[in-house]
Design an enzyme around this catalytic site. Sequence first.
Site, short mmCIF file in Angstrom:
data_model
loop_
_atom_site.label_atom_id
_atom_site.label_comp_id
_atom_site.label_asym_id
_atom_site.label_seq_id
_atom_site.Cartn_x
_atom_site.Cartn_y
_atom_site.Cartn_z
N ARG A 52 -42.22 2.57 19.74
CA ARG A 52 -41.56 2.11 18.52
C ARG A 52 -40.08 1.90 18.79
O ARG A 52 -39.48 2.61 19.59
CB ARG A 52 -41.66 3.19 17.44
CG ARG A 52 -43.08 3.56 17.13
CD ARG A 52 -43.09 4.78 16.23
NE ARG A 52 -44.42 5.36 16.18
CZ ARG A 52 -44.73 6.48 15.57
NH1 ARG A 52 -43.78 7.18 14.96
NH2 ARG A 52 -45.95 6.92 15.57
N ASP A 54 -36.55 1.79 16.28
CA ASP A 54 -36.14 2.12 14.92
C ASP A 54 -35.58 0.90 14.19
O ASP A 54 -35.22 -0.10 14.82
CB ASP A 54 -35.05 3.19 14.95
CG ASP A 54 -35.59 4.53 15.42
OD1 ASP A 54 -36.75 4.86 15.09
OD2 ASP A 54 -34.83 5.25 16.10
N TYR A 112 -32.96 1.12 28.21
CA TYR A 112 -32.24 0.75 26.99
C TYR A 112 -30.78 0.51 27.33
O TYR A 112 -30.26 1.10 28.29
CB TYR A 112 -32.28 1.89 25.97
CG TYR A 112 -33.56 2.04 25.20
CD1 TYR A 112 -33.71 1.41 23.97
CD2 TYR A 112 -34.59 2.84 25.66
CE1 TYR A 112 -34.89 1.58 23.23
CE2 TYR A 112 -35.77 3.01 24.93
CZ TYR A 112 -35.91 2.37 23.72
OH TYR A 112 -37.05 2.53 22.98
N ARG A 201 -29.80 7.28 21.37
CA ARG A 201 -28.69 7.34 20.41
C ARG A 201 -28.07 8.72 20.36
O ARG A 201 -26.88 8.87 20.05
CB ARG A 201 -29.18 6.91 19.02
CG ARG A 201 -29.47 5.39 18.99
CD ARG A 201 -30.39 5.01 17.85
NE ARG A 201 -29.80 5.33 16.57
CZ ARG A 201 -30.46 5.30 15.41
NH1 ARG A 201 -31.75 4.94 15.39
NH2 ARG A 201 -29.86 5.62 14.29
#
Lengths: 251, 251
Positions: A52, A54, A112, A201
């Site tokens: 997933r 966000d 990422y 994050r």
Amino acid sequence: MPMTRIRLTLAYEGTDFCGWQVQPADRTVQGEVERALATILGRAVRVHGSGRTDAGVHALGQVVHFDCPDGRTGFPWQRGLNGILPRDVRVLDAAEVPDDFHARYGAVSKTYEYCLWHERGFCLPQRRRFVWNCGPVDFARMEAAAGLLLGEHDFAAFQNVGTDVDSTVRTVTEISRHAGPTAHESVWRFTADGFLKQMVRNLVGCLVACGRGKLDLDGVRVILEAGDRTLAPATVPPQGLTLVRVAYGEG
Amino acid sequence: MPMTRIRLTLAYEGTDFCGWQVQPADRTVQGEVERALATILGRAVRVHGSGRTDAGVHALGQVVHFDCPDGRTGFPWQRGLNGILPRDVRVLDAAEVPDDFHARYGAVSKTYEYCLWHERGFCLPQRRRFVWNCGPVDFARMEAAAGLLLGEHDFAAFQNVGTDVDSTVRTVTEISRHAGPTAHESVWRFTADGFLKQMVRNLVGCLVACGRGKLDLDGVRVILEAGDRTLAPATVPPQGLTLVRVAYGEG
């Protein structure tokens, strides 16, 4: 009926999506892709993502798969889907893959990137959907902290609640800084065998706290060893984050 | 009452604006800046831009000026305006300037960039507001055509109707190709002492026609010499275009 498994590589701008995962009332990437496939195939199809993302998080290389009737061999999936999908999701690549390919379970690493903006006085309108303005930071302090986070650790302190996992141990193989598209930005690349919920994050929050002089290396060690989310700096906003690559094993 | 002249350098994303120039019913950049100034100053203020930009055209270095009551000397214009303006317009710089500075009449040259996307199969969602997807082109052919357009010419064939000008002669001092932010893009930079209405988008249309093999160098010469807009290729879309810099003379 025999099925053909199709792998898609997707890019999306997360701004107007409530994340990847399909939800009854919200606009999601999975929902849009499944809707487009239903238009082509005339029946509901489940799409499996590598994981997933966000709400507000972008992708340049999300990998997904689905099964479709064998008769569709040779169907031009990229052109067909891009003709139907909204413009904030695009199919970059489509390929028929063996039945044992699985977008989620086959992934061996993910990469990422998080883009920081460092100018307090303004953020360029053209970049506002893709950066977090954290102001000036000390890159050397951030890189020293990154060195502590590299390798195999229990990243419980960097996991937000909401997803059950067997283990919070992950191996981070890369944290590197790169030039951004403008002189006001820096891009931080993270590669690991997998990431916990909002882990990137949370790692960025930790690095920026170091870069601002609010946290030192001993503090980072304490947070990592205690495994206590409440000790670690807050989760940074989603719009700086992009899933850039999912890697799969040979064969 | 004595006035102080303020020069602002603005960036904006043109996507959601009906261009620079204030209009009664539409959202414009000038309208937003004048509204923000009225909030600060408590009265209507006219803002003068270096020139208009069309609906959908972006800026990284639009220069504007306005006059405000002398008592505002030292006012933090950048912070004050950025606190009020919508996020798709930002003040990059603000400075008090001599009374004889004029954003429009003082400009000695302008630089625009036009960003082309060259991959037919998809356009990255993250870049869709900032490029025109013209597909594959031959850069060498485009650069050869650019060579013919450089220098002082009557650019009547590259001017769209709608603005009265004394002369359609302009001097183009630069047409250069640069790498874009992704490997699928090219950026074309145009500098001139001034541009006619939609001249950059018309020049790009001409270059892309050459790059696609639809127009050759003799064709470009004929268009330029005939000064006939109807002979030249169509105006390309606005979203690839950005006003990057306005230059002023010394003193």
